[in-house]
Design a protein around this motif. Structure first.
Motif, PDB file in Angstrom:
ATOM      1  N   ASP A   1       0.827  -1.206   0.000  1.00 45.51           N
ATOM      2  CA  ASP A   1       0.000   0.000   0.000  1.00 45.51           C
ATOM      3  C   ASP A   1       0.866   1.263   0.000  1.00 45.51           C
ATOM      4  N   TYR A   2       1.969   1.224   0.736  1.00 48.82           N
ATOM      5  CA  TYR A   2       2.846   2.396   0.816  1.00 48.82           C
ATOM      6  C   TYR A   2       3.482   2.687  -0.545  1.00 48.82           C
ATOM      7  N   GLN A   3       3.920   1.659  -1.237  1.00 48.63           N
ATOM      8  CA  GLN A   3       4.503   1.859  -2.573  1.00 48.63           C
ATOM      9  C   GLN A   3       3.459   2.402  -3.538  1.00 48.63           C
ATOM     10  N   ASN A   4       2.243   1.928  -3.415  1.00 48.79           N
ATOM     11  CA  ASN A   4       1.126   2.435  -4.226  1.00 48.79           C
ATOM     12  C   ASN A   4       0.907   3.916  -3.943  1.00 48.79           C
ATOM     13  N   TYR A   5       0.930   4.269  -2.659  1.00 51.50           N
ATOM     14  CA  TYR A   5       0.755   5.667  -2.230  1.00 51.50           C
ATOM     15  C   TYR A   5       1.872   6.541  -2.801  1.00 51.50           C
ATOM     16  N   LEU A   6       3.114   6.076  -2.711  1.00 53.59           N
ATOM     17  CA  LEU A   6       4.251   6.858  -3.205  1.00 53.59           C
ATOM     18  C   LEU A   6       4.166   7.102  -4.705  1.00 53.59           C
ATOM     19  N   GLU A   7       3.721   6.105  -5.454  1.00 53.12           N
ATOM     20  CA  GLU A   7       3.574   6.277  -6.900  1.00 53.12           C
ATOM     21  C   GLU A   7       2.503   7.318  -7.215  1.00 53.12           C
ATOM     22  N   LEU A   8       1.434   7.299  -6.433  1.00 53.18           N
ATOM     23  CA  LEU A   8       0.370   8.293  -6.602  1.00 53.18           C
ATOM     24  C   LEU A   8       0.898   9.692  -6.294  1.00 53.18           C
ATOM     25  N   PHE A   9       1.667   9.815  -5.210  1.00 45.83           N
ATOM     26  CA  PHE A   9       2.257  11.101  -4.833  1.00 45.83           C
ATOM     27  C   PHE A   9       3.196  11.607  -5.922  1.00 45.83           C
ATOM     28  N   LYS A  10       4.038  10.735  -6.462  1.00 52.59           N
ATOM     29  CA  LYS A  10       4.980  11.125  -7.519  1.00 52.59           C
ATOM     30  C   LYS A  10       4.248  11.644  -8.751  1.00 52.59           C
ATOM     31  N   SER A  11       3.127  11.024  -9.090  1.00 50.49           N
ATOM     32  CA  SER A  11       2.336  11.481 -10.244  1.00 50.49           C
ATOM     33  C   SER A  11       1.762  12.869 -10.002  1.00 50.49           C
ATOM     34  N   MET A  12       1.296  13.095  -8.772  1.00 44.46           N
ATOM     35  CA  MET A  12       0.674  14.373  -8.427  1.00 44.46           C
ATOM     36  C   MET A  12       1.696  15.500  -8.333  1.00 44.46           C
ATOM     37  N   ILE A  13       2.855  15.204  -7.720  1.00 49.86           N
ATOM     38  CA  ILE A  13       3.815  16.249  -7.392  1.00 49.86           C
ATOM     39  C   ILE A  13       4.403  16.907  -8.638  1.00 49.86           C
ATOM     40  N   LYS A  14       4.324  16.229  -9.775  1.00 49.59           N
ATOM     41  CA  LYS A  14       4.782  16.824 -11.041  1.00 49.59           C
ATOM     42  C   LYS A  14       3.962  18.056 -11.405  1.00 49.59           C
ATOM     43  N   HIS A  15       2.756  18.143 -10.876  1.00 52.97           N
ATOM     44  CA  HIS A  15       1.842  19.242 -11.205  1.00 52.97           C
ATOM     45  C   HIS A  15       1.696  20.230 -10.041  1.00 52.97           C
ATOM     46  N   VAL A  16       2.600  20.134  -9.065  1.00 55.99           N
ATOM     47  CA  VAL A  16       2.502  20.974  -7.865  1.00 55.99           C
ATOM     48  C   VAL A  16       3.653  21.969  -7.819  1.00 55.99           C
ATOM     49  N   GLN A  17       3.318  23.211  -7.541  1.00 56.76           N
ATOM     50  CA  GLN A  17       4.340  24.223  -7.297  1.00 56.76           C
ATOM     51  C   GLN A  17       4.442  24.460  -5.790  1.00 56.76           C
ATOM     52  N   PRO A  18       5.651  24.528  -5.248  1.00 56.71           N
ATOM     53  CA  PRO A  18       5.796  24.753  -3.803  1.00 56.71           C
ATOM     54  C   PRO A  18       5.334  26.154  -3.418  1.00 56.71           C
ATOM     55  N   PRO A  19       4.997  26.362  -2.154  1.00 64.04           N
ATOM     56  CA  PRO A  19       4.567  27.696  -1.723  1.00 64.04           C
ATOM     57  C   PRO A  19       5.710  28.708  -1.825  1.00 64.04           C
ATOM     58  N   ASP A  20       5.353  29.976  -1.992  1.00 59.74           N
ATOM     59  CA  ASP A  20       6.359  31.037  -2.023  1.00 59.74           C
ATOM     60  C   ASP A  20       7.040  31.158  -0.662  1.00 59.74           C
ATOM     61  N   LEU A  21       6.276  30.904   0.379  1.00 57.45           N
ATOM     62  CA  LEU A  21       6.797  30.963   1.744  1.00 57.45           C
ATOM     63  C   LEU A  21       6.178  29.845   2.564  1.00 57.45           C
ATOM     64  N   LEU A  22       7.021  29.089   3.276  1.00 57.84           N
ATOM     65  CA  LEU A  22       6.550  28.063   4.199  1.00 57.84           C
ATOM     66  C   LEU A  22       6.832  28.526   5.616  1.00 57.84           C
ATOM     67  N   ILE A  23       5.791  28.564   6.442  1.00 60.50           N
ATOM     68  CA  ILE A  23       5.932  28.921   7.857  1.00 60.50           C
ATOM     69  C   ILE A  23       5.813  27.640   8.666  1.00 60.50           C
ATOM     70  N   TYR A  24       6.863  27.314   9.414  1.00 56.75           N
ATOM     71  CA  TYR A  24       6.836  26.120  10.254  1.00 56.75           C
ATOM     72  C   TYR A  24       6.660  26.506  11.711  1.00 56.75           C
TER      73      TYR A  24
END
Length: 205
Positions: A102-125
């Motif tokens: 299940d984890y490998q399945n999840y990671l593959e899904l994340f990798k597909s999505m992250i190609k279309h994601v831009q990181p935030p201009d500012l990250l506040i932790y």
């Protein structure tokens, strides 16, 4: 302008997101908690519902990011898609609550999505230790959160420290909130708003 707030459960992300949204007249994108169909079941039986919960959050966050990209105005986001994968899913996998398949399945899904994601201009932790997290969680009084184990919060904090320590996707502002109460204390709120304002103005310079 896309600003995101990262932090463990109970660190104050939602409260700060609402304050910043009001301060800058930004659209506020909150985490899907109250309408999440898996959250209560997850805290009662983590091995059974971990994978379902993480896929739900991942899809919800990806839809958020898509809306942010289409928006012309400023947005403040409560938690990022990176945390879903690198913090929460990774922790559940290492804790034995998500099976390898299940984890490998999840990671593959994340990798597909992250190609279309831009990181935030500012990250506040928002950096918070376990006593502060527990106090905040108890204060807001969500029934299902009473089942959260201290060990679970500790493991999440370790993942956060590692992730933040290696974060290179954009500007990062770390705020230690252990000795702060930016809900009741006006000085604490002003301090945080000033620090954020310096970063936000720096993005435009």
């Amino acid at each position: 302008m896309h600003v995101a707030i990262a932090g463990n459960i109970g660190s104050g992300k939602t409260t700060l997101a609402k304050k910043l949204g009001k301060q800058y007249n930004w659209d506020v994108q909150l985490e899907s908690v109250e309408d999440n169909p898996y959250l209560k079941d997850f805290y009662e039986d983590m091995p059974r519902w971990s994978f379902h919960l993480q896929v739900y959050f991942l899809n919800s966050r990806f839809n958020q990011v898509s809306r942010i990209r289409e928006s012309n105005g400023g947005t403040i986001q409560d938690r990022t898609i990176y945390e879903d994968c690198y913090i929460f899913a990774a922790n559940l996998y290492k804790s034995g609550y998500i099976a390898e398949r299940d984890y490998q399945n999840y990671l593959e899904l994340f990798k597909s999505m992250i190609k279309h994601v831009q990181p935030p201009d500012l990250l506040i932790y928002l950096k918070a230790d376990i006593p502060r997290l527990v106090a905040n969680i108890q204060k807001r009084g969500r029934d299902y959160e009473e089942l959260i184990r201290i060990e679970y919060l500790k493991n999440l904090n370790q993942h956060y420290e590692e992730w933040i320590g290696n974060y290179k996707l954009g500007k990062l502002l770390v705020i230690d909130v252990n000795d702060m109460d930016f809900v009741k204390n006006v000085e604490d709120e002003a301090y945080i708003l000033e620090k954020v304002d310096l970063e936000v103005n720096g993005l435009f310079s």
